[in-house]
Design a protein around this motif. Structure first.
Motif, PDB file in Angstrom:
ATOM      1  N   ALA A 209      -0.537  -1.716  -5.210  1.00 19.54           N
ATOM      2  CA  ALA A 209       0.752  -2.337  -4.908  1.00 19.54           C
ATOM      3  C   ALA A 209       1.765  -2.120  -6.025  1.00 19.54           C
ATOM      4  O   ALA A 209       2.965  -1.976  -5.771  1.00 19.54           O
ATOM      5  CB  ALA A 209       0.560  -3.832  -4.646  1.00 19.54           C
ATOM      6  N   ALA A 210       1.302  -2.097  -7.275  1.00 22.75           N
ATOM      7  CA  ALA A 210       2.216  -1.918  -8.402  1.00 22.75           C
ATOM      8  C   ALA A 210       2.883  -0.552  -8.365  1.00 22.75           C
ATOM      9  O   ALA A 210       4.101  -0.431  -8.581  1.00 22.75           O
ATOM     10  CB  ALA A 210       1.462  -2.109  -9.720  1.00 22.75           C
ATOM     11  N   GLU A 211       2.097   0.503  -8.084  1.00 23.65           N
ATOM     12  CA  GLU A 211       2.666   1.852  -7.987  1.00 23.65           C
ATOM     13  C   GLU A 211       3.627   1.945  -6.811  1.00 23.65           C
ATOM     14  O   GLU A 211       4.669   2.604  -6.888  1.00 23.65           O
ATOM     15  CB  GLU A 211       1.550   2.882  -7.836  1.00 23.65           C
ATOM     16  CG  GLU A 211       0.780   3.157  -9.107  1.00 23.65           C
ATOM     17  CD  GLU A 211       1.581   3.979 -10.104  1.00 23.65           C
ATOM     18  OE1 GLU A 211       2.550   4.647  -9.685  1.00 23.65           O
ATOM     19  OE2 GLU A 211       1.243   3.952 -11.291  1.00 23.65           O
ATOM     20  N   LEU A 212       3.278   1.300  -5.723  1.00 24.68           N
ATOM     21  CA  LEU A 212       4.155   1.310  -4.558  1.00 24.68           C
ATOM     22  C   LEU A 212       5.475   0.627  -4.877  1.00 24.68           C
ATOM     23  O   LEU A 212       6.558   1.122  -4.528  1.00 24.68           O
ATOM     24  CB  LEU A 212       3.453   0.617  -3.377  1.00 24.68           C
ATOM     25  CG  LEU A 212       4.234   0.504  -2.076  1.00 24.68           C
ATOM     26  CD1 LEU A 212       4.715   1.862  -1.588  1.00 24.68           C
ATOM     27  CD2 LEU A 212       3.362  -0.158  -0.997  1.00 24.68           C
ATOM     28  N   ALA A 213       5.399  -0.511  -5.565  1.00 22.61           N
ATOM     29  CA  ALA A 213       6.620  -1.232  -5.948  1.00 22.61           C
ATOM     30  C   ALA A 213       7.489  -0.382  -6.867  1.00 22.61           C
ATOM     31  O   ALA A 213       8.724  -0.329  -6.710  1.00 22.61           O
ATOM     32  CB  ALA A 213       6.252  -2.543  -6.626  1.00 22.61           C
ATOM     33  N   THR A 214       6.860   0.298  -7.811  1.00 19.51           N
ATOM     34  CA  THR A 214       7.607   1.152  -8.741  1.00 19.51           C
ATOM     35  C   THR A 214       8.336   2.268  -7.996  1.00 19.51           C
ATOM     36  O   THR A 214       9.507   2.568  -8.273  1.00 19.51           O
ATOM     37  CB  THR A 214       6.657   1.763  -9.788  1.00 19.51           C
ATOM     38  OG1 THR A 214       6.097   0.711 -10.579  1.00 19.51           O
ATOM     39  CG2 THR A 214       7.389   2.738 -10.696  1.00 19.51           C
TER      40      THR A 214
END
Length: 258
Positions: A209-214
């Motif tokens: 999710a963190a990479e997607l948010a970035t």
């Protein structure tokens, strides 16, 4: 007989016994067919490597898309019809709400983006749980349910997201590309193939999710990149008409009966 593969179920994340059962079901289906057709080149390669198709004829026939129904339209009009603010950054997904689609990863990414509004179009067994887990986001997440106006929903978006854990060749991603919506998808075999390895959209690790948010944040600040993605995606989809796909599969059936 013809066996058409729309995604290899044994590649989904499952326990070893389930994976073994599904893999053997694929082997039996392939063995009984005179022709194996797949919408995904990666899936055909998988079947060959496992020896399921052996010397059997195979055909790679990518999913087609209706580029007349799914096409770029005025975003502000779509948002007006969906009762969304004309301004602001809107991301969304069109998906069955089931574990395979990992919509929770998408919404976890949205949780990290306070200035983003998310649309979730679709229904399924995970819907109640998703509503409960992300209810604290309030109006930043709009669950629209199953709808028959998908082109309108897509035209309201700044970015389309597909956060699946596995895919054959996702039709929702094709429809978003045809609609001129920049796309971000997880690196499933099907999404990677559809986005041509990242040439037509952004790819992010599965379950992150963190990479997607970035990635969503980066796109929200880069109008030029989004415009270029829009043009590349639309151009690529115009070449994938229903008529062309129908002609190719009809020719394959005729060859079998020749």
């Amino acid at each position: 007989s013809v066996y058409t593969v729309h995604g290899l179920s044994h590649n989904r994340r499952a326990n070893p016994l389930t994976t073994w059962i599904l893999r053997n079901a694929e082997r039996i289906a392939c063995a009984s067919a005179d022709l194996v057709v797949s919408v995904s080149h990666a899936d055909l390669t998988d079947l060959r490597q496992q020896g399921f198709t052996a010397d059997k004829p195979t055909l790679h026939l990518p999913n087609a898309v209706d580029t007349k129904r799914f096409c770029p339209r005025l975003q502000h009009e779509a948002r007006r019809q969906l009762d969304l603010p004309d301004t602001g950054f809107v991301v969304g997904t069109v998906s069955r709400l089931v574990p395979q689609k990992s919509v929770d990863i998408f919404l976890e990414a949205v949780r990290q983006l306070p200035d983003v509004t998310a649309l979730v179009v679709g229904s399924g067994s995970s819907e109640a749980d998703l509503r409960r887990r992300f209810g604290d986001l309030g109006q930043r997440v709009r669950f629209l349910g199953a709808r028959d106006d998908i082109p309108l929903c897509l035209n309201a978006l700044d970015v389309f997201v597909l956060s699946s854990s596995w895919e054959g060749q996702p039709i929702a991603l094709l429809e978003a590309l045809a609609s001129g919506v920049p796309c971000v998808a997880t690196e499933t075999a099907g999404s990677r193939e559809t986005l041509e390895g990242g040439a037509l959209g952004r790819l992010v690790p599965i379950g992150n999710a963190a990479e997607l948010a970035t990635t969503i944040r980066q796109l929200s600040h880069d109008t030029v990149d989004r415009q270029q993605m829009t043009q590349r995606g639309r151009t690529a989809m115009i070449a994938r008409s229903y008529d062309a796909a129908a002609s190719e599969i009809a020719a394959a059936y005729r060859r079998l009966h020749a």
